[in-house]
Design a protein around this motif. Structure first.
Motif, PDB file in Angstrom:
ATOM      1  N   VAL A 119       0.854  -1.176   0.000  1.00 61.44           N
ATOM      2  CA  VAL A 119       0.000   0.000   0.000  1.00 61.44           C
ATOM      3  C   VAL A 119       0.897   1.235   0.000  1.00 61.44           C
ATOM      4  O   VAL A 119       1.546   1.537   1.002  1.00 61.44           O
ATOM      5  N   ILE A 120       0.950   1.913  -1.146  1.00 65.94           N
ATOM      6  CA  ILE A 120       1.776   3.115  -1.281  1.00 65.94           C
ATOM      7  C   ILE A 120       1.083   4.055  -2.270  1.00 65.94           C
ATOM      8  O   ILE A 120       0.623   3.621  -3.328  1.00 65.94           O
ATOM      9  N   HIS A 121       0.981   5.303  -1.886  1.00 69.37           N
ATOM     10  CA  HIS A 121       0.321   6.283  -2.745  1.00 69.37           C
ATOM     11  C   HIS A 121       1.204   6.630  -3.938  1.00 69.37           C
ATOM     12  O   HIS A 121       2.434   6.605  -3.835  1.00 69.37           O
ATOM     13  N   ASN A 122       0.570   6.956  -5.059  1.00 65.47           N
ATOM     14  CA  ASN A 122       1.305   7.361  -6.260  1.00 65.47           C
ATOM     15  C   ASN A 122       2.252   8.505  -5.936  1.00 65.47           C
ATOM     16  O   ASN A 122       1.878   9.442  -5.232  1.00 65.47           O
ATOM     17  N   GLY A 123       3.458   8.410  -6.446  1.00 67.78           N
ATOM     18  CA  GLY A 123       4.447   9.463  -6.229  1.00 67.78           C
ATOM     19  C   GLY A 123       5.266   9.294  -4.964  1.00 67.78           C
ATOM     20  O   GLY A 123       6.258   9.993  -4.769  1.00 67.78           O
ATOM     21  N   CYS A 124       4.874   8.389  -4.088  1.00 70.19           N
ATOM     22  CA  CYS A 124       5.631   8.153  -2.859  1.00 70.19           C
ATOM     23  C   CYS A 124       6.758   7.164  -3.123  1.00 70.19           C
ATOM     24  O   CYS A 124       6.616   6.243  -3.919  1.00 70.19           O
ATOM     25  N   LEU A 127      11.306   5.328   0.771  1.00 71.31           N
ATOM     26  CA  LEU A 127      11.766   6.123   1.906  1.00 71.31           C
ATOM     27  C   LEU A 127      10.601   6.903   2.524  1.00 71.31           C
ATOM     28  O   LEU A 127      10.489   6.975   3.755  1.00 71.31           O
ATOM     29  N   ASP A 128       9.738   7.475   1.693  1.00 69.38           N
ATOM     30  CA  ASP A 128       8.544   8.167   2.207  1.00 69.38           C
ATOM     31  C   ASP A 128       7.706   7.208   3.046  1.00 69.38           C
ATOM     32  O   ASP A 128       7.235   7.562   4.129  1.00 69.38           O
ATOM     33  N   LEU A 129       7.513   6.016   2.527  1.00 67.95           N
ATOM     34  CA  LEU A 129       6.711   5.003   3.213  1.00 67.95           C
ATOM     35  C   LEU A 129       7.349   4.626   4.551  1.00 67.95           C
ATOM     36  O   LEU A 129       6.670   4.521   5.569  1.00 67.95           O
ATOM     37  N   TYR A 130       8.645   4.446   4.539  1.00 72.33           N
ATOM     38  CA  TYR A 130       9.391   4.097   5.744  1.00 72.33           C
ATOM     39  C   TYR A 130       9.215   5.169   6.817  1.00 72.33           C
ATOM     40  O   TYR A 130       8.910   4.872   7.980  1.00 72.33           O
ATOM     41  N   LYS A 131       9.386   6.427   6.421  1.00 77.48           N
ATOM     42  CA  LYS A 131       9.259   7.543   7.366  1.00 77.48           C
ATOM     43  C   LYS A 131       7.829   7.685   7.890  1.00 77.48           C
ATOM     44  O   LYS A 131       7.625   8.099   9.027  1.00 77.48           O
TER      45      LYS A 131
END
Length: 171
Positions: A119-124, A127-131
């Protein structure tokens, strides 16, 4: 003994650690991602494509809330922490263990996020997900076990010891 609920980033080793830990303890092993796939008849990335992120998270929440077992090691999907009702339900029935791994190690292990059903938003980015997720894992964890630079055997032993210490503290 309560259930052991493993949370953490994709690639942290929740399923790998969970299977072996369950064998060592004589527990049942449950992978909540596999329960979702069985219930819905599709793999994770297909469900995310079909239902969108919010729709998938609703399915994931329902499946995790409906897990009512004992003497089990439960490996959850990395996104389970986005839904508080799921985490509350899992926490009532077990000790929540955050399998913590550095971003560098996660990045090396993960591979293709889309095929993995993350589950990850477009453009992420990863590293964004981790943070975004690490503070949530820390929020819900009863126990945090860092497994950086450990063999699978070392990680399993460290998780087992941490869980036993947490349970002794409850008595």
């Amino acid at each position: 003994m309560k259930n052991i609920v493993l949370i953490g980033m994709p690639g942290a080793g929740k399923s790998t650690i969970g299977v072996v830990l369950a064998k060592i303890l004589g527990y049942q092993f449950i992978d909540s991602d596999l329960l979702i796939q069985r219930q819905e008849g599709k793999v994770l990335h297909e469900l995310i494509e079909e239902h969108g992120i919010e729709g998938f998270l609703s399915i994931e929440e329902q499946v995790n809330r409906d897990i009512h077992v004992t003497h089990s090691v439960i490996a959850t999907g990395g996104s389970v922490v986005y839904r508080e009702p799921a985490m509350e339900s899992l926490g009532k029935e077990g000790v929540i263990v955050y399998i913590q791994l550095s971003y560098e190690n996660i990045k090396a292990r993960v591979g293709d996020l889309d095929k993995r059903g993350v589950v990850i938003h477009n453009g992420c980015t990863l590293l964004d997900l981790y943070k975004e997720r690490c503070p949530l894992y820390e929020k819900y964890a009863d126990v945090t076990v860092n497994v950086d630079s450990m063999t699978i055997e070392g990680a399993i032993a460290k998780v087992r010891t941490a869980v036993q210490e947490a349970l002794e503290g409850e008595v």
